[in-house]
Design an enzyme around this catalytic site. Sequence first.
Site, short mmCIF file in Angstrom:
data_model
loop_
_atom_site.label_atom_id
_atom_site.label_comp_id
_atom_site.label_asym_id
_atom_site.label_seq_id
_atom_site.Cartn_x
_atom_site.Cartn_y
_atom_site.Cartn_z
N TYR A 255 0.85 -1.21 0.00
CA TYR A 255 0.00 0.00 0.00
C TYR A 255 0.88 1.26 0.00
CZ TYR A 255 -2.97 3.71 1.90
OH TYR A 255 -3.63 4.91 2.10
N LYS B 202 1.11 4.28 -2.83
CA LYS B 202 0.84 5.70 -2.57
C LYS B 202 2.01 6.56 -3.05
CE LYS B 202 -2.93 5.30 -1.93
NZ LYS B 202 -4.10 6.06 -2.41
N1 NAP Z 1 -8.31 6.95 5.75
C1 NAP Z 1 -7.07 7.35 6.00
O1 NAP Z 1 -6.64 7.47 7.15
C2 NAP Z 1 -6.17 7.71 4.84
C3 NAP Z 1 -4.91 8.25 5.11
C4 NAP Z 1 -4.10 8.64 4.05
C5 NAP Z 1 -4.55 8.49 2.76
N2 NAP Z 1 -5.76 7.95 2.51
C6 NAP Z 1 -6.22 7.79 1.13
O2 NAP Z 1 -7.47 8.42 0.99
C7 NAP Z 1 -8.29 7.68 0.09
C8 NAP Z 1 -9.62 7.30 0.74
O3 NAP Z 1 -9.37 6.64 1.93
P1 NAP Z 1 -10.21 5.51 2.65
O4 NAP Z 1 -9.57 4.21 2.34
O5 NAP Z 1 -10.33 5.86 4.06
O6 NAP Z 1 -11.53 5.39 1.89
P2 NAP Z 1 -12.90 6.16 1.66
O7 NAP Z 1 -12.83 7.26 0.71
O8 NAP Z 1 -13.54 6.44 2.97
O9 NAP Z 1 -13.64 4.93 0.95
C9 NAP Z 1 -13.08 4.31 -0.21
C10 NAP Z 1 -14.06 4.47 -1.36
O10 NAP Z 1 -13.54 3.82 -2.51
C11 NAP Z 1 -14.44 2.82 -2.95
N3 NAP Z 1 -13.65 1.71 -3.44
C12 NAP Z 1 -12.73 0.97 -2.77
N4 NAP Z 1 -12.24 0.02 -3.58
C13 NAP Z 1 -12.84 0.17 -4.79
C14 NAP Z 1 -12.76 -0.52 -6.02
N5 NAP Z 1 -11.96 -1.56 -6.18
N6 NAP Z 1 -13.51 -0.10 -7.05
C15 NAP Z 1 -14.36 0.95 -6.90
N7 NAP Z 1 -14.47 1.63 -5.75
C16 NAP Z 1 -13.73 1.24 -4.71
C17 NAP Z 1 -15.28 2.46 -1.74
O11 NAP Z 1 -16.59 2.07 -2.10
P3 NAP Z 1 -17.10 0.59 -2.36
O12 NAP Z 1 -16.68 -0.21 -1.16
O13 NAP Z 1 -18.56 0.78 -2.49
O14 NAP Z 1 -16.46 0.15 -3.64
C18 NAP Z 1 -15.38 3.82 -1.05
O15 NAP Z 1 -16.40 4.60 -1.61
C19 NAP Z 1 -7.46 6.47 -0.34
O16 NAP Z 1 -6.83 6.76 -1.58
C20 NAP Z 1 -6.44 6.33 0.76
O17 NAP Z 1 -5.24 5.74 0.28
C21 NAP Z 1 -6.60 7.55 3.53
#
Ligand code: NAP
Length: 261
Positions: A158, A162
């Site tokens: 992961y 990134k």
């Molecule tokens: N959360 C953190 O602490 C954090 C920290 C640093 C960076 N980030 C980055 O921020 C972004 C969002 O973070 P998050 O993981 O917390 O998620 P989020 O935005 O809360 O949820 C992920 C979204 O992506 C969709 N998704 C996941 N896999 C998918 C796939 N294979 N095809 C289509 N849609 C997909 C999910 O919906 P479905 O399940 O309905 O597909 C959901 O809507 C990511 O790029 C992550 O790397 C997050």
Amino acid sequence: MTPSFASKYGPWAIVAGASEGLGAAFAAALAARGVHLLLLARRPEVLQSVAERLRASSGIEVRTEACDLARPDLPAALEALTAGLDIGLGVYNAAFAPVGEFAARPLDDLIRVVDVNVRGPLVFARTLAPVLIARGSGGIVLMSSLAGLQGATRIAAYAASKSFNTILGEGLWRELRPHGVDVVVACAGGIRTPAYAAAASREAMGTLDADVIAEATLAALGRGPVVVPGAVNKLARFVLSRMLSRRAAIATFARSTKELL
Ligand SMILES: NC(=O)c1ccc[n+]([C@@H]2O[C@H](COP(=O)([O-])OP(=O)(O)OC[C@H]3O[C@@H](n4cnc5c(N)ncnc54)[C@H](OP(=O)(O)O)[C@@H]3O)[C@@H](O)[C@H]2O)c1
């Protein structure tokens, strides 16, 4: 006069990974700016309820499409989904972040990290870039993480994915700028999302609400190449990437990833 957000980055935006958390926050922030939305994620019902809320609150047009961004035919699928829409902005938000010892993870999981987090944004950016260049305006947002600043134990694939997003976005920022296309990479620390709540035994220092990240990222369009939302995260990035040796940065980051579930 400065053009409005919707005139530069509208009339349509596509958000990949928009059914909850940060992706839904991006969708809400764009709707509030009067931009029509094409929302993608895997779960159609959850996506539908996001769309209904946004239609009701903002009066914008919202289309949804259930789509796994790891699908092998993603290039053709994105071409078909975006055909006929005047898209000015693309946000690639989705990610797959399996936690655990690298050697114990099923290989399929690790390959899926590459499909969703590397191949996905690459195809996404390559689909949109020529369209945005031809219009002479628009933007692309890629999501990165402090985890991508150095190697990270228990989330090695992961973190590497990134890092790819940061470097891809930086290159595109410079390459597309003369065409009027703004690229920004959001290098986030902890974000309060359902995915983070499921993976973290406790919140990292500097964790922010999803709407704060979405607003800071959209505000950074036209500045770029990288935005680090939050003072604590800016400091963390400075320390990890500028002050510590690579070894020390990896060891420091490992202290936070050992607590991931
Ligand atoms: N959360 C953190 O602490 C954090 C920290 C640093 C960076 N980030 C980055 O921020 C972004 C969002 O973070 P998050 O993981 O917390 O998620 P989020 O935005 O809360 O949820 C992920 C979204 O992506 C969709 N998704 C996941 N896999 C998918 C796939 N294979 N095809 C289509 N849609 C997909 C999910 O919906 P479905 O399940 O309905 O597909 C959901 O809507 C990511 O790029 C992550 O790397 C997050």
